[in-house]
Enzyme design. Structure first.
Site, mmCIF file in Angstrom:
data_model
loop_
_atom_site.group_PDB
_atom_site.id
_atom_site.type_symbol
_atom_site.label_atom_id
_atom_site.label_comp_id
_atom_site.label_asym_id
_atom_site.label_seq_id
_atom_site.Cartn_x
_atom_site.Cartn_y
_atom_site.Cartn_z
ATOM 1 N N ARG A 59 0.836 -1.180 -0.048
ATOM 2 C CA ARG A 59 0.022 0.193 -0.083
ATOM 3 C C ARG A 59 0.777 1.193 0.100
ATOM 4 N NH1 ARG A 59 -3.419 2.711 4.479
ATOM 5 N NH2 ARG A 59 -4.776 3.699 3.323
ATOM 6 N N HIS A 63 0.720 4.439 -2.601
ATOM 7 C CA HIS A 63 0.483 5.761 -2.125
ATOM 8 C C HIS A 63 1.591 6.707 -2.793
ATOM 9 C CE1 HIS A 63 -2.712 5.499 1.144
ATOM 10 N NE2 HIS A 63 -3.004 4.970 0.257
ATOM 11 N N ASN A 91 -3.903 8.071 6.026
ATOM 12 C CA ASN A 91 -2.552 7.465 6.751
ATOM 13 C C ASN A 91 -2.821 6.239 7.895
ATOM 14 O OD1 ASN A 91 -3.211 8.529 8.899
ATOM 15 N ND2 ASN A 91 -1.514 9.401 9.297
ATOM 16 N N HIS A 188 -6.020 -5.592 -2.904
ATOM 17 C CA HIS A 188 -6.721 -5.840 -1.639
ATOM 18 C C HIS A 188 -7.189 -7.391 -1.496
ATOM 19 C CE1 HIS A 188 -8.536 -1.506 -2.384
ATOM 20 N NE2 HIS A 188 -7.093 -1.501 -1.758
HETATM 21 C C1 HEM Z 1 -8.134 1.797 -6.782
HETATM 22 C C2 HEM Z 1 -8.337 2.599 -5.691
HETATM 23 C C3 HEM Z 1 -7.912 2.224 -4.070
HETATM 24 C C4 HEM Z 1 -8.783 2.606 -3.223
HETATM 25 C C5 HEM Z 1 -9.849 3.464 -3.209
HETATM 26 C C6 HEM Z 1 -7.931 2.176 -2.275
HETATM 27 C C7 HEM Z 1 -8.504 2.172 -0.525
HETATM 28 C C8 HEM Z 1 -7.884 1.722 0.336
HETATM 29 C C9 HEM Z 1 -8.335 1.724 1.562
HETATM 30 C C10 HEM Z 1 -9.494 2.479 2.030
HETATM 31 C C11 HEM Z 1 -7.703 0.938 2.485
HETATM 32 C C12 HEM Z 1 -7.963 0.504 4.063
HETATM 33 C C13 HEM Z 1 -7.333 1.689 4.986
HETATM 34 C C14 HEM Z 1 -7.674 1.594 6.211
HETATM 35 O O1 HEM Z 1 -8.764 1.652 6.759
HETATM 36 O O2 HEM Z 1 -6.843 0.896 7.010
HETATM 37 C C15 HEM Z 1 -6.755 0.167 1.637
HETATM 38 C C16 HEM Z 1 -5.677 -0.768 2.141
HETATM 39 C C17 HEM Z 1 -5.014 -1.455 1.203
HETATM 40 N N1 HEM Z 1 -4.813 -1.088 -0.048
HETATM 41 FE FE1 HEM Z 1 -5.755 0.160 -1.364
HETATM 42 N N2 HEM Z 1 -6.926 1.366 -2.450
HETATM 43 C C18 HEM Z 1 -6.721 1.359 -3.876
HETATM 44 C C19 HEM Z 1 -5.781 0.652 -4.690
HETATM 45 C C20 HEM Z 1 -4.893 0.232 -4.161
HETATM 46 C C21 HEM Z 1 -3.838 -0.332 -5.030
HETATM 47 C C22 HEM Z 1 -3.401 0.039 -6.380
HETATM 48 C C23 HEM Z 1 -3.064 -1.006 -4.085
HETATM 49 C C24 HEM Z 1 -1.766 -1.690 -4.515
HETATM 50 C C25 HEM Z 1 -1.364 -2.465 -5.641
HETATM 51 C C26 HEM Z 1 -3.560 -1.004 -3.024
HETATM 52 C C27 HEM Z 1 -3.178 -1.900 -1.840
HETATM 53 C C28 HEM Z 1 -3.719 -1.871 -0.704
HETATM 54 C C29 HEM Z 1 -3.258 -2.722 0.434
HETATM 55 C C30 HEM Z 1 -2.096 -3.826 0.366
HETATM 56 C C31 HEM Z 1 -4.108 -2.384 1.761
HETATM 57 C C32 HEM Z 1 -3.883 -2.955 3.165
HETATM 58 C C33 HEM Z 1 -2.818 -2.083 4.021
HETATM 59 C C34 HEM Z 1 -2.758 -2.984 5.131
HETATM 60 O O3 HEM Z 1 -3.183 -3.698 5.653
HETATM 61 O O4 HEM Z 1 -1.712 -2.277 5.888
HETATM 62 N N3 HEM Z 1 -4.883 -0.234 -3.114
HETATM 63 N N4 HEM Z 1 -6.821 0.663 0.370
HETATM 64 C C1 LIG Z 2 -1.369 10.069 10.768
HETATM 65 O O1 LIG Z 2 -1.432 11.241 10.865
HETATM 66 C C2 LIG Z 2 -1.965 11.800 12.118
HETATM 67 C C3 LIG Z 2 -2.262 13.134 12.003
HETATM 68 O O2 LIG Z 2 -1.404 14.091 11.434
HETATM 69 C C4 LIG Z 2 -0.492 11.499 13.194
HETATM 70 O O3 LIG Z 2 -0.726 11.951 14.430
HETATM 71 C C5 LIG Z 2 -0.324 9.949 12.957
HETATM 72 O O4 LIG Z 2 0.935 9.782 13.407
HETATM 73 C C6 LIG Z 2 -0.006 9.525 11.417
HETATM 74 N N1 LIG Z 2 0.086 8.107 11.422
HETATM 75 C C7 LIG Z 2 1.105 7.673 11.044
HETATM 76 C C8 LIG Z 2 1.193 6.036 10.894
HETATM 77 O O5 LIG Z 2 2.125 8.025 10.471
#
Ligand code: HEM
Ligand SMILES: *[C@@H]1O[C@H](CO)[C@@H](O)[C@H](O)[C@H]1NC(C)=O
Ligand SMILES: *[C@@H]1O[C@H](CO)[C@@H](O)[C@H](O)[C@H]1NC(C)=O
Ligand SMILES: *[C@@H]1O[C@H](CO)[C@@H](O)[C@H](O)[C@H]1NC(C)=O
Length: 316
Positions: A59, A63, A91, A188
């Site tokens: 992720r 980003h 984040n 995902h």
């Molecule tokens: C298409 C648009 C995308 C949207 C709107 C999106 C949105 C999100 C959101 C909302 C989360 C959850 C964050 C949370 O609540 O903790 C997430 C997690 C994640 N996304 Fe996406 N994402 C997108 C594309 C991608 C792409 C292109 C990749 C990689 C190729 C990716 C890889 C991941 C991974 C691996 C996580 C899990 C992170 C973790 O568990 O630490 N995403 N994404």
């Molecule tokens: C996410 O942003 C908040 C607000 O600036 C910050 O306090 C927090 O440490 C950030 N989290 C990470 C994992 O960097």
């Protein structure tokens, strides 16, 4: 306004096209021949201790690439009055920065000042997918690190509430196609989401529906129990693909069952061409793996930086 947006899109597209051709597979073959092993070791060691590391690295790379290109801007710390990307709104689950620091430290010991943090992140994302049972690919290298990171620019990331046309636009602005969108969304298959990223779908969805009607009803009930409107546990949430922890094509099968966690996952069914790709990837793991590898190489070629940082968290 529309003209300005079009103009900004043009600038983004131009910067993609103008810089991506400098990357090459053998970029460090003379200056840091062990770069791939060193990064892979750091990722493997960290994953052995913490299973959430691969998802975090994948992720983080996404980003990074979607804001100012793959220039490691996501790794920079806030400094003085400047709030960096990592302190910007989406984040919630960004972590594992220490893994990149560990790889950088080992690289600085063998080949000081040579390997960019942006390249380390691109390699680490590839290794993370492979360690999770997914495909592997050769990573073209030679990215440079940027000198700017702004929390406000994380607004350029696609949101989980986006509809299909918004997603397509976000990807096409960066030179990525509808097929890249469907393939990369397969990321995902790994990782965890907090309730905040999908709660709009299960509470007060819109004036006529409390729950998003595109959600499978029993899945919606489960999500509501995980994320109740009141008294929600602080870190409540769920995996996007709860059935497996490996990098596979289950994500696409879930979408076909209306069990995509985010709107941005479920809306891939809203158009015949993206829907056909979802169906294809749901049926063929190989088709998904091939497409994912190809699209990752494209995404990770969006370049932007100008230096090789000594410390991934601060500009030189
Ligand atoms: C298409 C648009 C995308 C949207 C709107 C999106 C949105 C999100 C959101 C909302 C989360 C959850 C964050 C949370 O609540 O903790 C997430 C997690 C994640 N996304 Fe996406 N994402 C997108 C594309 C991608 C792409 C292109 C990749 C990689 C190729 C990716 C890889 C991941 C991974 C691996 C996580 C899990 C992170 C973790 O568990 O630490 N995403 N994404
Ligand atoms: C996410 O942003 C908040 C607000 O600036 C910050 O306090 C927090 O440490 C950030 N989290 C990470 C994992 O960097
Ligand atoms: C997608 O969302 C945008 C912004 O809210 C809206 O203008 C557009 O009409 C929506 N497209 C579809 C197909 O729903
Ligand atoms: C609520 O969303 C559903 C499904 O997208 C849609 O059919 C309905 O028209 C929406 N209602 C309102 C008031 O926007």
């Amino acid at each position: 306004m529309a003209v300005m947006v079009a103009f900004l899109n043009l600038i983004i597209m131009f910067s993609v096209v103008s810089t991506s051709k400098s990357l090459s597979l053998n970029y460090y073959s003379k200056t840091c021949p062990d770069v791939e092993c060193i990064v892979a070791k750091a990722v493997k060691d960290a994953t052995a201790r913490d299973k959430t590391v691969p998802a975090a690295l994948l992720r983080m790379h996404f980003h990074d690439c979607f804001v100012r290109g793959c220039d490691a801007s996501v790794l920079l710390n806030s400094k003085g009055s400047n709030k960096a990307e990592k302190d910007g709104p989406p984040n919630v689950s960004l972590h594992a920065f220490y893994v990149i620091d560990a790889a950088k430290k080992a690289l600085e010991a063998s080949c000081p000042g040579v390997v960019s943090c942006a390249d380390i992140l691109a390699l680490a994302a590839r290794d993370a997918v492979f360690l999770s049972g997914g495909p592997t690919w050769d990573v073209p290298k030679g990215r440079k690190d940027g000198r700017t990171s702004k929390a406000s620019e994380t607004r350029q990331l696609p949101a989980p509430t986006f509809n299909l046309s918004q997603l397509r636009q976000s990807f096409s602005q960066r030179g990525l196609s509808g097929e890249d969108l469907v393939a990369l969304s397969g990321g995902h298959t790994l990782g965890f989401s907090h309730c905040s990223s999908f709660k709009n779908r299960i509470h007060n969805f819109n004036a006529t529906h409390d729950v998003d009607p595109s959600l499978n009803p029993s899945f919606a009930t489960k999500l509501i129990s995980i994320c109740p409107l009141k008294n929600q546990a602080k870190n409540a949430g769920t995996s996007m693909d709860p059935s497996t922890t490996t990098f596979d094509n289950t994500y696409y099968r879930l979408i076909l069952q209306q069990k995509g966690l985010f709107s941005s996952d479920q809306v891939l069914l809203d158009n015949p061409d993206t829907k056909n790709l979802v169906a294809k990837f749901a049926t063929s793991k190989k088709a998904f793996y091939d497409a994912f590898a190809k699209s990752m190489i494209k995404m990770s070629s969006i370049n932007g930086g100008q230096e090789v940082r000594k410390d991934c968290r601060v500009i030189n």
